[in-house]
Design a protein around this motif. Structure first.
Motif, PDB file in Angstrom:
ATOM      1  N   LEU A  11      12.035  -0.650 -16.286  1.00 39.75           N
ATOM      2  CA  LEU A  11      11.185  -1.802 -16.001  1.00 39.75           C
ATOM      3  C   LEU A  11       9.723  -1.489 -16.316  1.00 39.75           C
ATOM      4  CD1 LEU A  11      12.705  -3.112 -12.651  1.00 39.75           C
ATOM      5  CD2 LEU A  11      12.631  -4.317 -14.841  1.00 39.75           C
ATOM      6  N   HIS A  12       9.279  -0.301 -15.872  1.00 35.25           N
ATOM      7  CA  HIS A  12       7.897   0.063 -16.149  1.00 35.25           C
ATOM      8  C   HIS A  12       7.649   0.181 -17.647  1.00 35.25           C
ATOM      9  CE1 HIS A  12       5.837   0.512 -12.365  1.00 35.25           C
ATOM     10  NE2 HIS A  12       6.933   1.027 -11.838  1.00 35.25           N
ATOM     11  N   ALA A  14       9.141  -1.469 -20.029  1.00 36.83           N
ATOM     12  CA  ALA A  14       9.064  -2.829 -20.581  1.00 36.83           C
ATOM     13  C   ALA A  14       7.737  -3.485 -20.232  1.00 36.83           C
ATOM     14  CB  ALA A  14      10.229  -3.666 -20.054  1.00 36.83           C
ATOM     15  N   LEU A  15       7.301  -3.325 -18.985  1.00 36.04           N
ATOM     16  CA  LEU A  15       6.051  -3.957 -18.559  1.00 36.04           C
ATOM     17  C   LEU A  15       4.839  -3.339 -19.253  1.00 36.04           C
ATOM     18  CD1 LEU A  15       6.821  -4.471 -14.776  1.00 36.04           C
ATOM     19  CD2 LEU A  15       6.312  -6.262 -16.429  1.00 36.04           C
ATOM     20  N   VAL A  16       4.879  -2.027 -19.446  1.00 35.33           N
ATOM     21  CA  VAL A  16       3.776  -1.375 -20.165  1.00 35.33           C
ATOM     22  C   VAL A  16       3.721  -1.898 -21.594  1.00 35.33           C
ATOM     23  CG1 VAL A  16       3.001   0.822 -21.149  1.00 35.33           C
ATOM     24  CG2 VAL A  16       3.641   0.701 -18.747  1.00 35.33           C
ATOM     25  N   CYS A  18       4.633  -4.844 -22.635  1.00 34.74           N
ATOM     26  CA  CYS A  18       4.044  -6.182 -22.579  1.00 34.74           C
ATOM     27  C   CYS A  18       2.535  -6.105 -22.360  1.00 34.74           C
ATOM     28  CB  CYS A  18       4.663  -6.996 -21.457  1.00 34.74           C
ATOM     29  SG  CYS A  18       6.374  -7.388 -21.758  1.00 34.74           S
ATOM     30  N   ALA A  19       2.114  -5.192 -21.494  1.00 34.35           N
ATOM     31  CA  ALA A  19       0.680  -5.029 -21.229  1.00 34.35           C
ATOM     32  C   ALA A  19      -0.048  -4.622 -22.507  1.00 34.35           C
ATOM     33  CB  ALA A  19       0.454  -4.002 -20.127  1.00 34.35           C
ATOM     34  N   VAL A  22      -0.552  -7.577 -24.671  1.00 41.07           N
ATOM     35  CA  VAL A  22      -1.658  -8.409 -24.174  1.00 41.07           C
ATOM     36  C   VAL A  22      -3.003  -7.762 -24.492  1.00 41.07           C
ATOM     37  CG1 VAL A  22      -2.789  -9.266 -22.085  1.00 41.07           C
ATOM     38  CG2 VAL A  22      -0.321  -9.519 -22.361  1.00 41.07           C
ATOM     39  N   LEU A  23      -3.103  -6.455 -24.265  1.00 33.72           N
ATOM     40  CA  LEU A  23      -4.388  -5.776 -24.429  1.00 33.72           C
ATOM     41  C   LEU A  23      -4.731  -5.481 -25.892  1.00 33.72           C
ATOM     42  CD1 LEU A  23      -4.486  -3.249 -21.455  1.00 33.72           C
ATOM     43  CD2 LEU A  23      -5.861  -5.302 -21.776  1.00 33.72           C
ATOM     44  N   PRO A  25      -4.726  -7.015 -28.885  1.00 37.14           N
ATOM     45  CA  PRO A  25      -5.681  -7.867 -29.601  1.00 37.14           C
ATOM     46  C   PRO A  25      -7.115  -7.758 -29.081  1.00 37.14           C
ATOM     47  CG  PRO A  25      -3.670  -9.062 -29.190  1.00 37.14           C
ATOM     48  CD  PRO A  25      -3.552  -7.775 -28.451  1.00 37.14           C
ATOM     49  N   PHE A  26      -7.266  -7.574 -27.750  1.00 38.34           N
ATOM     50  CA  PHE A  26      -8.615  -7.424 -27.204  1.00 38.34           C
ATOM     51  C   PHE A  26      -9.255  -6.130 -27.692  1.00 38.34           C
ATOM     52  CE2 PHE A  26      -6.941 -10.346 -23.916  1.00 38.34           C
ATOM     53  CZ  PHE A  26      -7.896 -11.342 -24.045  1.00 38.34           C
ATOM     54  N   TRP A  28      -8.498  -4.590 -30.385  1.00 36.38           N
ATOM     55  CA  TRP A  28      -8.732  -4.719 -31.821  1.00 36.38           C
ATOM     56  C   TRP A  28     -10.030  -5.467 -32.105  1.00 36.38           C
ATOM     57  CZ3 TRP A  28      -8.424  -7.878 -36.305  1.00 36.38           C
ATOM     58  CH2 TRP A  28      -8.216  -7.134 -37.483  1.00 36.38           C
ATOM     59  N   ILE A  29     -10.267  -6.572 -31.375  1.00 37.54           N
ATOM     60  CA  ILE A  29     -11.501  -7.335 -31.627  1.00 37.54           C
ATOM     61  C   ILE A  29     -12.709  -6.556 -31.126  1.00 37.54           C
ATOM     62  CG2 ILE A  29     -11.584  -8.715 -29.512  1.00 37.54           C
ATOM     63  CD1 ILE A  29     -12.183 -10.826 -32.232  1.00 37.54           C
ATOM     64  N   LEU A 258     -12.862 -11.504 -13.099  1.00 36.54           N
ATOM     65  CA  LEU A 258     -11.566 -10.865 -12.927  1.00 36.54           C
ATOM     66  C   LEU A 258     -11.712  -9.635 -12.050  1.00 36.54           C
ATOM     67  CD1 LEU A 258      -8.613 -10.982 -13.843  1.00 36.54           C
ATOM     68  CD2 LEU A 258      -9.201  -9.480 -15.715  1.00 36.54           C
TER      69      LEU A 258
ATOM     70  N   PHE B 107      -2.342  -9.057 -17.198  1.00 37.87           N
ATOM     71  CA  PHE B 107      -1.758 -10.302 -17.691  1.00 37.87           C
ATOM     72  C   PHE B 107      -2.658 -11.506 -17.439  1.00 37.87           C
ATOM     73  CE2 PHE B 107       2.640  -8.224 -17.056  1.00 37.87           C
ATOM     74  CZ  PHE B 107       2.542  -7.646 -18.305  1.00 37.87           C
ATOM     75  N   MET B 125      -6.725 -11.002 -36.854  1.00 38.32           N
ATOM     76  CA  MET B 125      -5.466 -10.242 -36.897  1.00 38.32           C
ATOM     77  C   MET B 125      -4.504 -10.771 -37.959  1.00 38.32           C
ATOM     78  SD  MET B 125      -4.692  -8.830 -33.160  1.00 38.32           S
ATOM     79  CE  MET B 125      -3.530 -10.071 -32.739  1.00 38.32           C
ATOM     80  N   TRP B 164       1.125 -16.175 -26.692  1.00 38.58           N
ATOM     81  CA  TRP B 164       0.361 -15.009 -26.233  1.00 38.58           C
ATOM     82  C   TRP B 164      -0.692 -15.426 -25.200  1.00 38.58           C
ATOM     83  CZ3 TRP B 164      -4.802 -13.505 -26.539  1.00 38.58           C
ATOM     84  CH2 TRP B 164      -5.052 -12.159 -26.259  1.00 38.58           C
TER      85      TRP B 164
END
Lengths: 275, 291
Positions: A11-12, A14-16, A18-19, A22-23, A25-26, A28-29, A258, B107, B125, B164
């Motif tokens: 589970l960890h 898989a979640l990592v 996914c994280a 999410v992270l 692209p940020f 990368w920019i 956040l 998330f 991208m 996304w």
């Protein structure tokens, strides 16, 4: 290794993953913001970080980014204050002041229907309206539009939070001869403060992020950050590095909120959706 | 008049005033403008009444038809993927004990970032020459793909961006819902020896249905409004591959300056969506009442 441990590890993992999606692209920019146009176009992985994009963005005479940032703060700040005041008054009125049920239902339905309408369908009318009032390209026009667009969500959230306030609190104050406004200010507002914070953060972010209204109701002097970023992407020769730097800086308020107000954000986003 | 009645009226007045002046009045103005051809002569509007003819034009407008079709396809595809992924992610998160808040923090990030920034990120991208996606393809020795410039992939590429962007929102609502479910039914299911899938099918999903419906409606409402990403990524192209109704309205009204015609299109979209929303609400309300 036992089964439970294996399951937890999977589970960890898989979640990592996914994280990272999410992270990624940020990151990368963020990297792109520190690259030169050439380095970016060559797709260099290893590169020497440069502050040129930020310098150009913030201090060059051809860039209005700092003014855009100020405009966004003014617009988002003012529309948030308006939504908080107007929606708290309205929410208290419909929740606690004995309106007939049909009035409450009609009012909430109207707000919900308005919330379902895309802003773009109204922007044309706003444009014509504000032009004829000589309010095109003023803060007031964008602030009014943003406040009204966010009013349904403000009323919805504040009504949810006020509903949770125990009636006994008010009754005690009433017996002491407290007027409605004093009661709202001294009893209700302190109790729903976390709710007000959640609403404020959400409305601020909505207004800060809003694009289509700002695009069509502002010009150079009042343009907000999203309008500025879009301009970098639309210009004849796209300035990728500066666009990346501008995009990166525009996420600052979201990152701060956040960091300091995550609890409120979660509360605001989930309130009403889940009992 | 009793004093409370006067008070509750003035307390509601500011909200009603804002809605009247900035929502109802502009909608009335839209309807009026939709019945006229409006030419701007030196900043002055010159109205010429044309009746309902512009409405007939809206339904025959190829751009509008493509836009309506793509909007539905976009909303259906993106929201379906977000619901499934968001639910699965939330389910996984409830099964771990440590690090929940950390995952949730990560998330949350895309939800808070401006749509235009999301567009800017993905524009870089997806870039044909130096975008990270084509770089990765290159590592595997594959030919680069023109993700946004190819009619076959453009809409899918935009849907991926939306997935996304908004899967985290579904995740958050589903997580809140799952965390608030009663634990005793799960214990009962365990005692009865239910497998994971049986538990999901007969316990979790039925209990989560109200939260799922609310989230679905939320997401559908926002996804049919899509504009920012399209504006930045594709401008509706190539051809009409990613044309959506919001963009068509923007094009007709602002880019081409067709004030009257753009208004007619706005009125059509506005009332269609308001009606769809009221119907959806009535259906979900009725289901709630019968179950």
């Amino acid at each position: 290794m036992n089964r439970a441990r294996l399951q937890s590890l999977t589970l960890h993992a898989a979640l990592v993953a996914c994280a990272l999606v999410v992270l990624g692209p940020f990151v990368w920019i963020a990297l792109a913001g520190f690259k030169t146009q050439i380095s970016l176009m060559l797709g260099e992985i290893a590169f020497t970080p440069m502050l040129d994009n930020f310098r150009e963005l913030l201090f060059s005479s051809t860039s209005d980014y700092l003014a855009n940032f100020r405009n966004s703060l003014i617009v988002a700040g003012a529309s948030t204050v308006i939504v908080l005041v107007v929606s708290t008054l309205a929410a208290y009125s419909i929740e606690r002041m004995g309106w007939p049920r049909w009035v409450v239902h009609l009012f909430l339905l109207g707000a919900a229907v308005f919330n379902a309408i895309p802003a773009i369908t109204l922007v044309g009318a706003w444009y014509v309206m504000f032009r004829s009032l000589d309010m095109y390209n003023t803060y007031a026009a964008v602030i009014l539009a943003h406040a009204t667009l966010n009013l349904p969500i403000g009323i919805w959230l504040m009504a949810t939070f006020i509903r949770e306030v125990p009636r006994e609190l008010e009754e005690a104050a009433r017996i002491d001869g407290c007027g409605t406004l004093a009661l709202l200010w001294r009893i209700i507002v302190p109790v729903v403060m976390p709710g007000l914070a959640a609403t404020a953060i959400l409305v601020f972010i909505h207004s800060w992020n809003e694009f289509v209204v700002a695009l069509n109701l502002t010009a150079k002097q009042t343009a907000t950050v999203p309008v500025a970023i879009a301009k970098y992407a639309q210009e004849h020769e796209t300035k990728y590095g500066e666009m990346a730097a501008g995009a990166l800086l525009s996420t600052l308020p979201a990152l701060l909120l956040l960091f300091f107000g995550q609890r409120h954000i979660v509360r605001g986003l989930t309130a009403g959706a889940v009992k | 008049m009793r004093p409370e009645v006067a008070t509750r009226r003035w307390m509601l007045a500011p909200a009603l005033l804002l809605f009247a002046a900035v929502a109802v009045l502009p909608i009335a103005e839209l309807v009026a403008m939709s019945l006229a051809r409006i030419d701007w002569i030196q900043g002055k509007a010159n109205w010429q009444y044309v009746g309902l003819s512009q409405y007939a034009r809206v339904f025959g407008d190829p751009l509008f038809r493509a836009g309506a079709f793509n909007t539905l396809l976009f909303a259906a595809g993106a929201v379906l993927a977000q619901m499934v992924l968001g639910f699965a992610l939330a389910l996984m998160t409830t099964r771990i004990t440590r690090g929940r808040v950390l995952y949730r923090t990560v998330f949350l990030l895309p939800i808070l970032v401006p749509g235009i920034v999301i567009g800017a990120i993905w524009k870089l991208m997806y870039n044909f020459d130096f975008g990270v996606l084509n770089q990765m393809l290159g590592v595997f020795g594959l030919a680069p793909v023109d993700w946004l410039g190819n009619g076959a992939t453009a809409l899918l590429a935009v849907i991926v961006v939306d997935v996304w962007h908004w899967t985290p929102f579904v995740f958050l609502l589903m997580l809140a819902g799952l965390e608030s479910l009663p634990t005793d039914v799960y214990e009962a299911a365990r005692v009865d020896g239910a497998t994971f899938w049986q538990e999901l099918r007969h316990v979790t999903l039925p209990l989560m249905l109200p939260a799922i419906v609310v989230t679905l409606v939320f997401r559908l409402i926002v996804s049919v409004k899509v504009f920012d990403e399209i504006y930045l990524l594709t401008g509706g192209g190539p051809g009409t591959a990613t044309e959506v109704v919001s963009y068509t309205i923007f094009r007709r009204f602002f880019t081409e300056g067709q004030t009257g015609y753009g208004s007619a299109m706005s009125v059509v979209v506005l009332f269609a969506l308001a009606l769809a929303f009221i119907l959806a609400r009535a259906v979900t309300r009725r289901r709630e009442a019968t179950t």
